[in-house]
Scaffold this motif. Structure first.
Motif, PDB file in Angstrom:
ATOM      1  N   ILE A   1      -2.249   2.145  -4.724  1.00  0.00           N
ATOM      2  CA  ILE A   1      -1.945   3.541  -4.416  1.00  0.00           C
ATOM      3  C   ILE A   1      -3.181   4.193  -3.811  1.00  0.00           C
ATOM      4  O   ILE A   1      -4.273   4.120  -4.389  1.00  0.00           O
ATOM      5  CB  ILE A   1      -1.519   4.308  -5.682  1.00  0.00           C
ATOM      6  CG1 ILE A   1      -0.288   3.675  -6.325  1.00  0.00           C
ATOM      7  CG2 ILE A   1      -1.251   5.782  -5.349  1.00  0.00           C
ATOM      8  CD1 ILE A   1       0.083   4.304  -7.665  1.00  0.00           C
TER       9      ILE A   1
ATOM     10  N   ILE B   1      -0.865  -2.715 -10.610  1.00  0.00           N
ATOM     11  CA  ILE B   1      -1.132  -1.463  -9.899  1.00  0.00           C
ATOM     12  C   ILE B   1      -2.608  -1.106  -9.986  1.00  0.00           C
ATOM     13  O   ILE B   1      -3.208  -1.160 -11.055  1.00  0.00           O
ATOM     14  CB  ILE B   1      -0.290  -0.307 -10.482  1.00  0.00           C
ATOM     15  CG1 ILE B   1       1.211  -0.588 -10.309  1.00  0.00           C
ATOM     16  CG2 ILE B   1      -0.643   1.022  -9.800  1.00  0.00           C
ATOM     17  CD1 ILE B   1       2.110   0.463 -10.952  1.00  0.00           C
TER      18      ILE B   1
ATOM     19  N   LEU C   1      -1.540  11.770 -11.185  1.00  0.00           N
ATOM     20  CA  LEU C   1      -0.415  11.331 -10.367  1.00  0.00           C
ATOM     21  C   LEU C   1       0.851  12.038 -10.863  1.00  0.00           C
ATOM     22  O   LEU C   1       0.949  12.417 -12.019  1.00  0.00           O
ATOM     23  CB  LEU C   1      -0.263   9.814 -10.471  1.00  0.00           C
ATOM     24  CG  LEU C   1      -1.506   8.991 -10.088  1.00  0.00           C
ATOM     25  CD1 LEU C   1      -1.262   7.507 -10.353  1.00  0.00           C
ATOM     26  CD2 LEU C   1      -1.908   9.231  -8.652  1.00  0.00           C
TER      27      LEU C   1
ATOM     28  N   HIS D   1       0.841  -1.188   0.000  1.00  0.00           N
ATOM     29  CA  HIS D   1       0.000   0.000   0.000  1.00  0.00           C
ATOM     30  C   HIS D   1       0.882   1.246   0.000  1.00  0.00           C
ATOM     31  O   HIS D   1       1.815   1.343   0.810  1.00  0.00           O
ATOM     32  CB  HIS D   1      -0.902   0.022   1.238  1.00  0.00           C
ATOM     33  CG  HIS D   1      -1.884  -1.104   1.290  1.00  0.00           C
ATOM     34  ND1 HIS D   1      -3.190  -0.985   0.867  1.00  0.00           N
ATOM     35  CD2 HIS D   1      -1.744  -2.392   1.720  1.00  0.00           C
ATOM     36  CE1 HIS D   1      -3.821  -2.124   1.027  1.00  0.00           C
ATOM     37  NE2 HIS D   1      -2.963  -3.010   1.539  1.00  0.00           N
ATOM     38  N   ILE D   2       0.583   2.166  -0.887  1.00  0.00           N
ATOM     39  CA  ILE D   2       1.351   3.414  -0.978  1.00  0.00           C
ATOM     40  C   ILE D   2       0.391   4.573  -0.807  1.00  0.00           C
ATOM     41  O   ILE D   2      -0.587   4.701  -1.557  1.00  0.00           O
ATOM     42  CB  ILE D   2       2.091   3.519  -2.317  1.00  0.00           C
ATOM     43  CG1 ILE D   2       3.086   2.367  -2.464  1.00  0.00           C
ATOM     44  CG2 ILE D   2       2.802   4.864  -2.433  1.00  0.00           C
ATOM     45  CD1 ILE D   2       3.795   2.318  -3.802  1.00  0.00           C
TER      46      ILE D   2
ATOM     47  N   GLY E   1       0.287   9.762  -4.387  1.00  0.00           N
ATOM     48  CA  GLY E   1       0.657   9.461  -5.765  1.00  0.00           C
ATOM     49  C   GLY E   1       1.476  10.550  -6.418  1.00  0.00           C
ATOM     50  O   GLY E   1       1.346  10.783  -7.617  1.00  0.00           O
TER      51      GLY E   1
ATOM     52  N   VAL F   1      -5.489   1.951  -8.097  1.00  0.00           N
ATOM     53  CA  VAL F   1      -5.531   3.214  -7.366  1.00  0.00           C
ATOM     54  C   VAL F   1      -6.866   3.336  -6.651  1.00  0.00           C
ATOM     55  O   VAL F   1      -7.921   3.087  -7.240  1.00  0.00           O
ATOM     56  CB  VAL F   1      -5.346   4.421  -8.309  1.00  0.00           C
ATOM     57  CG1 VAL F   1      -5.381   5.735  -7.518  1.00  0.00           C
ATOM     58  CG2 VAL F   1      -4.029   4.309  -9.072  1.00  0.00           C
TER      59      VAL F   1
ATOM     60  N   ALA G   1       5.576   2.825  -6.565  1.00  0.00           N
ATOM     61  CA  ALA G   1       4.604   1.878  -7.109  1.00  0.00           C
ATOM     62  C   ALA G   1       5.158   1.169  -8.336  1.00  0.00           C
ATOM     63  O   ALA G   1       5.017  -0.057  -8.494  1.00  0.00           O
ATOM     64  CB  ALA G   1       3.308   2.614  -7.456  1.00  0.00           C
TER      65      ALA G   1
ATOM     66  N   GLY H   1       5.580   8.475  -4.587  1.00  0.00           N
ATOM     67  CA  GLY H   1       4.617   7.389  -4.591  1.00  0.00           C
ATOM     68  C   GLY H   1       4.507   6.715  -5.940  1.00  0.00           C
ATOM     69  O   GLY H   1       4.414   5.481  -6.031  1.00  0.00           O
TER      70      GLY H   1
ATOM     71  N   GLU I   1      -4.641   7.700  -3.126  1.00  0.00           N
ATOM     72  CA  GLU I   1      -4.450   9.103  -3.492  1.00  0.00           C
ATOM     73  C   GLU I   1      -5.703   9.902  -3.123  1.00  0.00           C
ATOM     74  O   GLU I   1      -6.803   9.562  -3.568  1.00  0.00           O
ATOM     75  CB  GLU I   1      -4.161   9.226  -4.992  1.00  0.00           C
ATOM     76  CG  GLU I   1      -4.124  10.649  -5.517  1.00  0.00           C
ATOM     77  CD  GLU I   1      -3.162  11.525  -4.747  1.00  0.00           C
ATOM     78  OE1 GLU I   1      -3.607  12.592  -4.269  1.00  0.00           O
ATOM     79  OE2 GLU I   1      -1.969  11.158  -4.621  1.00  0.00           O
TER      80      GLU I   1
END
Length: 451
Positions: A30, A116, A47, A6-7, A10, A118, A18, A14, A32
């Motif tokens: 991500i 990935i 991003l 988990h990030i 963005g 978001v 990712a 970030g 955001e």
């Protein structure tokens, strides 16, 4: 099944984190908050949006530490450098990019990656488990910032950061301004004419300084003692340090010849740099400001050639926060009190787009290594990325820790080279030669593969 990384955030860090983890086969989510939760500086929901300058600074990888950092990120197949190269603009020896297409391309590449996804929404608390990277940058939301501060038990360190104005090219009087890079630097005619120059004589400069000092400026809350990052000082703060400061900074007149008056040496020169590939927008180089909007238009239109300037975006100033990383983070970029959480980017105490992205690159690889059961060591301090991570996680003095750009002062000396100005070129070449070899060796030893 491989665990998810988990990030949070963005931005530059970030996005790069990712990409690096996903390229290793690790699933990434991500988080955001934009566009649901806006910030003062961001204008889109993309991003990796560039909010201040559109420059990644020098691209010279033999004599400049940030250019070396570019080289290392390219060698690591970084997404930020790949898209910067794809959308580069003429800027002499610097790497400037067309900011909107750049962010759009980074966003598209990340969304298209099979590993990935978001989630749009604000994270307000520190996670209790899992694998996390917090890369929220200097504009961390208030709720998350309070959660971080509660966990670290430390007073948040902070500084003010400023944004330069952007104006429309067709509103510039080109009978007074001209196109030229300093010392005609560049390999092509486009690079040698990458900057737009507005000359001032002494009387014009003195009047400009007077107006700058007298202009209405953004005031901060009573008791606010946060300082500025020296690499991004507002022009009025520089002027307050001495009337000649700007003439020896962003307004220095050296290396330029005005074709409208070739025999007249300008007393000062304001430079503008292209801000998009169409050449319709230009930003005023080094002109970060905290002047109020009305004062900005009045004062900036005193610059010869900008008397009728129309602004696409005026400058501004905002408060940035960052961690006291030498006391709070280990060499793996993990929060000492909560080692399942890593931090990356500008919030760790690095300054600049490239430095922030580089810390994201490293955090993504380190986190992926943990998830895949193949823990990695950070690059050695002889490399640009290694020098940065060494500095922020223990090389810097914690009591005086402040945001830092990459520079050769962070690198261990090269044995056998003389110090001093005379040997600088050879010394910098030796730093970069050593760094490239050591970074390539690190990449070869740090291969990650989910399979």
């Amino acid at each position: 099944m491989t665990e998810t990384l988990h990030i949070v955030g963005g931005g530059m860090a970030g996005a790069e984190a990712a990409w690096q983890a996903a390229q290793s086969g690790v699933p990434v989510l991500i988080h955001e908050m934009r566009p649901k939760v806006e910030t003062f500086a961001h204008k889109t929901g993309h991003l990796a949006e560039m909010v201040c300058s559109n420059s990644f600074r020098s691209d010279d990888d033999t004599q400049n530490a940030v250019g070396l950092l570019h080289w290392e990120m390219r060698a690591a197949n970084g997404i930020i450098m790949a898209m910067a190269d794809k959308h580069k603009l003429p800027a002499g020896g610097a790497l400037a990019v067309d900011r909107d297409p750049f962010a759009e391309s980074v966003t598209a590449a990340l969304l298209a990656h099979p590993n990935i996804s978001v989630a749009y929404g604000e994270i307000t608390e520190l996670p209790k488990d899992g694998h996390w990277i917090i890369a929220t940058g200097p504009l961390t939301s208030g709720a998350l910032g309070q959660a971080i501060q509660a966990e670290t038990g430390a007073e948040a360190l902070a500084f003010f950061d400023a944004i330069a104005p952007i104006l429309y090219h067709d509103s510039i009087d080109m009978t007074r301004a001209w196109m030229q890079s300093r010392y005609d630097k560049g390999d092509t005619e486009e690079e040698r004419t990458a900057y737009l120059n507005c000359p001032m004589d002494k009387d014009q400069y003195e009047a400009f300084i007077d107006a700058l000092l007298a202009a209405d400026k953004t005031e901060f809350h009573e008791g606010e003692t946060v300082g500025y990052f020296d690499g991004c000082l507002p022009i009025e703060v520089m002027a307050e340090r001495g009337r000649e400061t700007l003439r020896f900074g962003p307004m220095k007149p050296v290396g330029l010849t005005n074709p409208h008056a070739p025999d007249v040496k300008p007393y000062a020169v304001v430079q503008l740099r292209r801000d998009n590939v169409l050449g319709t927008l230009y930003n005023i180089v080094g002109f970060q400001t905290k002047m109020k909007y009305g004062a900005q238009t009045e004062v900036l239109r005193m610059i010869p050639g900008l008397e009728q300037a129309s602004f696409a975006r005026l400058g501004g100033i905002h408060r940035n926060t960052f961690l006291n990383s030498p006391t709070l983070l280990d060499q793996q970029m993990r929060l000492r009190s909560q080692p399942h959480i890593r931090f990356a980017g500008q919030i760790t105490g690095v300054e600049g787009y490239v430095e922030s992205a580089a810390m994201g690159l490293l955090a993504g690889r380190l986190a992926a290594g943990d998830i895949l059961g193949k823990p990695l060591a950070p690059p050695p301090p002889t490399t640009a990325i290694g020098a940065l991570i060494t500095h922020i996680t223990g090389g810097a003095e914690a009591k005086t820790f402040q945001p830092m750009n990459v520079n050769f002062g962070l690198f261990p000396p090269v044995d056998g080279l003389k110090s001093g100005r005379r040997g600088r070129k050879d010394r910098y070449q030796a730093y970069t030669d050593r760094a490239k070899g050591d970074f390539q060796a690190w990449l070869q030893s740090a291969v990650l593969d989910a399979a």
